[in-house]
Scaffold this motif. Structure first.
Motif, short mmCIF file in Angstrom:
data_model
loop_
_atom_site.label_atom_id
_atom_site.label_comp_id
_atom_site.label_asym_id
_atom_site.label_seq_id
_atom_site.Cartn_x
_atom_site.Cartn_y
_atom_site.Cartn_z
N LEU A 117 1.18 -1.49 0.19
CA LEU A 117 -0.05 -0.09 -0.20
C LEU A 117 0.61 0.83 0.02
O LEU A 117 2.35 1.65 1.14
N GLN A 118 0.56 1.92 -1.25
CA GLN A 118 1.45 3.34 -0.71
C GLN A 118 0.41 4.70 -1.44
O GLN A 118 -0.33 4.50 -2.85
N LEU A 119 0.30 5.22 -0.56
CA LEU A 119 -1.20 6.47 -1.14
C LEU A 119 -0.67 8.26 -1.17
O LEU A 119 0.94 7.90 -0.39
N ASN A 120 -1.31 8.91 -1.71
CA ASN A 120 -0.11 10.10 -1.61
C ASN A 120 -0.86 10.90 -0.90
O ASN A 120 -1.73 10.59 0.19
N VAL A 177 -13.79 -1.73 -5.22
CA VAL A 177 -15.10 -2.69 -6.09
C VAL A 177 -14.94 -1.27 -7.03
O VAL A 177 -15.39 -2.12 -8.37
N THR A 178 -15.51 -0.63 -6.35
CA THR A 178 -15.84 0.71 -7.66
C THR A 178 -14.07 1.41 -7.81
O THR A 178 -14.47 2.75 -8.49
N GLU A 179 -13.05 0.84 -7.50
CA GLU A 179 -11.80 1.19 -8.34
C GLU A 179 -10.93 3.02 -8.05
O GLU A 179 -11.07 3.84 -8.66
N GLY A 180 -11.58 3.11 -6.32
CA GLY A 180 -11.63 4.46 -6.20
C GLY A 180 -12.22 5.61 -6.43
O GLY A 180 -12.45 6.11 -5.35
N PHE A 206 -3.51 6.15 -4.75
CA PHE A 206 -2.92 5.26 -4.76
C PHE A 206 -1.61 6.04 -5.29
O PHE A 206 -1.47 6.33 -6.44
N ILE A 207 -0.70 5.38 -5.24
CA ILE A 207 0.78 5.85 -6.14
C ILE A 207 1.09 4.61 -6.66
O ILE A 207 0.89 3.54 -6.33
N TRP A 228 -3.45 -2.82 -6.35
CA TRP A 228 -3.51 -4.48 -6.98
C TRP A 228 -4.10 -5.41 -6.18
O TRP A 228 -4.27 -6.35 -6.93
N ALA A 229 -4.82 -4.77 -5.66
CA ALA A 229 -5.99 -5.37 -4.63
C ALA A 229 -7.42 -5.32 -5.77
O ALA A 229 -8.34 -6.92 -5.45
N ILE A 230 -7.54 -5.02 -6.24
CA ILE A 230 -8.57 -5.49 -8.52
C ILE A 230 -7.53 -5.74 -8.96
O ILE A 230 -7.24 -6.80 -9.19
N ARG A 231 -8.83 -6.99 -8.10
CA ARG A 231 -9.10 -8.24 -9.40
C ARG A 231 -8.89 -8.24 -11.57
O ARG A 231 -8.18 -8.73 -11.33
N ARG A 232 -9.11 -7.24 -11.38
CA ARG A 232 -9.34 -6.56 -12.98
C ARG A 232 -7.34 -7.09 -13.80
O ARG A 232 -7.16 -7.11 -14.38
N LEU A 233 -6.69 -6.55 -12.15
CA LEU A 233 -5.38 -6.08 -12.89
C LEU A 233 -4.75 -7.34 -12.84
O LEU A 233 -3.19 -7.61 -13.04
N GLN A 234 -5.39 -8.27 -12.43
CA GLN A 234 -4.56 -9.44 -11.75
C GLN A 234 -4.69 -10.56 -13.08
O GLN A 234 -5.38 -10.99 -12.76
N LYS A 235 -3.99 -10.83 -14.64
CA LYS A 235 -3.57 -11.18 -15.33
C LYS A 235 -3.91 -12.59 -15.16
O LYS A 235 -4.72 -13.52 -15.90
N PHE A 236 -3.32 -12.91 -13.92
CA PHE A 236 -2.82 -14.53 -13.40
C PHE A 236 -4.17 -15.09 -13.23
O PHE A 236 -4.66 -16.33 -13.50
N LEU A 237 -5.45 -14.41 -12.60
CA LEU A 237 -6.36 -14.99 -12.52
C LEU A 237 -7.48 -15.22 -14.01
O LEU A 237 -7.43 -16.52 -13.63
#
Length: 377
Positions: free
Chosen positions: A181-184, A332-335, A343-344, A348-357
């Motif tokens: 987790l890295q936040l601005n 779920v709402t992607e922010g 986010f900086i 990566w907790a967004i499921r859509r960003l995890q190609k391996f799934l």
């Protein structure tokens, strides 16, 4: 209370690699020492490192050996280099032998992408953990329970026949947030909610581990998340940045035992008499068990947050960040639910960003089809 079936599954998970072999142990210790050494070289050459209150951890390590208890360190997760760089901050005397090397969890889609990478991380005492839908009831978590459970206090049962040999209860290290987790600003160095896997270790081990909270800053400068998809990810960034590691006091044993007593009360109430050697559905998914895990997770998070505020002089966190419900809605709402939190890099907790799934889902579909075909024969 620990269930024999839980300990057995944890033992089986640990036995997937030849960890009892003297050759494996020699290579494992060598892998850990080499990795720590290279990390020390980078940190001491390029960054300003400050270690505070290390005596708290050193005393906890000594206590764990004398009292035959496991040791669990918990830490915020600011960077992909938190591990192994955190171990480079501690003095060499910490790592006298393999027994003094920590075990930790690593995402299977990152640390176990092929047999060569998987072997390296396994030699480094990392356990493969599945994210996105698997939850806290998986082999790596039960392996952690097994690692901190003294063998002499394990239940005697035909259902538990240990094959993994460990001289003493182990040191395990966890990042309970599950993701970097890295936040601005103004939310820098804040934390996500803590997940339930860690609470299983605390509640279900045969003997309560000693729990030491740690808070770090600066590793996010070494590997900022906005470089995650570029070549600079593999190079040290922000050379000369300050890195600060602060160790907190061990959590009071009385506090931990109170939670464990609550767990034992639930075990007495909800154990399935038809299957008394394993967790019942009520102990996994029931409201009382889930509420207890949430309480324990919140307590552990509060101890890390106190170091952040009281020892590291950060202002208190935004109250929203303590809430699992808030984080789930935000993800779920992607922010979009709270646009002031930025986010900086990516969340990566967004499921859509995890190609391996996609590959995993396809594999699940294939397996389901095979099972359906077999059932039809």
């Amino acid at each position: 209370m620990a269930f024999p079936d839980v300990l057995q599954r944890g033992d089986d998970f640990l036995s997937e690699y030849p960890r009892n072999s003297k050759i494996w142990k020699a290579f494992s210790y060598g892998t850990c020492v080499f990795t720590i050494g290279m990390s020390k070289l980078i940190l001491k050459s390029l960054y300003n490192v400050e270690l505070n209150h290390f005596h708290e951890l050193e005393h906890a390590i000594d206590r764990s050996h004398k009292e035959e208890r496991g040791l669990m360190t918990i830490m915020n997760h600011m960077s992909v280099v938190d591990d192994p760089f955190i171990w480079a901050v501690f003095p060499w005397r910490t790592y006298k032998n393999l027994q003094n090397m920590r075990w930790c969890l690593g995402a299977d889609n990152v640390c176990f992408t092929n047999k060569y990478v998987g072997t390296y991380f396994s030699l480094g005492q990392v356990l493969a953990t599945k994210r996105f839908g698997t939850g806290p009831f998986q082999g790596s978590i039960e392996a952690m329970i097994r690692l901190v459970s003294p063998i002499e206090s394990c239940p005697s049962s035909d259902n538990f026949s240990p094959t993994f040999k460990i001289a003493k209860p182990a040191w395990i290290h966890v990042y309970p947030e599950g993701f970097v987790l890295q936040l601005n600003p103004p939310f820098s160095n804040s934390m996500r909610y803590f997940k339930w896997g860690i609470t299983r270790v605390l509640l279900e081990s045969t003997k309560a581990p000693i729990v030491v909270p740690i808070f770090t800053t600066g590793f996010e400068k070494v590997a900022p998340e906005d470089t995650a998809e570029s070549y600079s990810r593999f190079l040290p960034n922000n050379i000369g940045a300050d890195i600060k590691v602060t160790v907190g006091k061990p959590i009071d044993d009385k506090v931990i035992e109170e939670y464990r007593q609550e767990w034992n009360t639930l075990v007495e109430k909800y154990t399935d008499p038809r299957n008394p050697t394993d967790l019942s559905d009520e102990l996994k998914y029931g409201k009382d068990a889930q509420e207890l895990r949430s309480k324990v997770a919140n307590m552990l998070r509060e101890h890390v947050a106190n170091i952040r505020h009281e020892k590291c002089n950060f202002p208190k966190e935004d109250e929203r960040f303590k809430s699992p419900t808030w984080w789930k809605r935000f993800t779920v709402t992607e922010g979009d639910s709270d646009p002031d939190v930025k986010f900086i890099g990516k969340n990566w907790a967004i499921r859509r960003l995890q190609k391996f799934l996609a590959d995993r889902d396809n594999e699940d579909d294939i397996n389901t089809k095979k099972n359906n075909d077999n059932e039809g024969k």
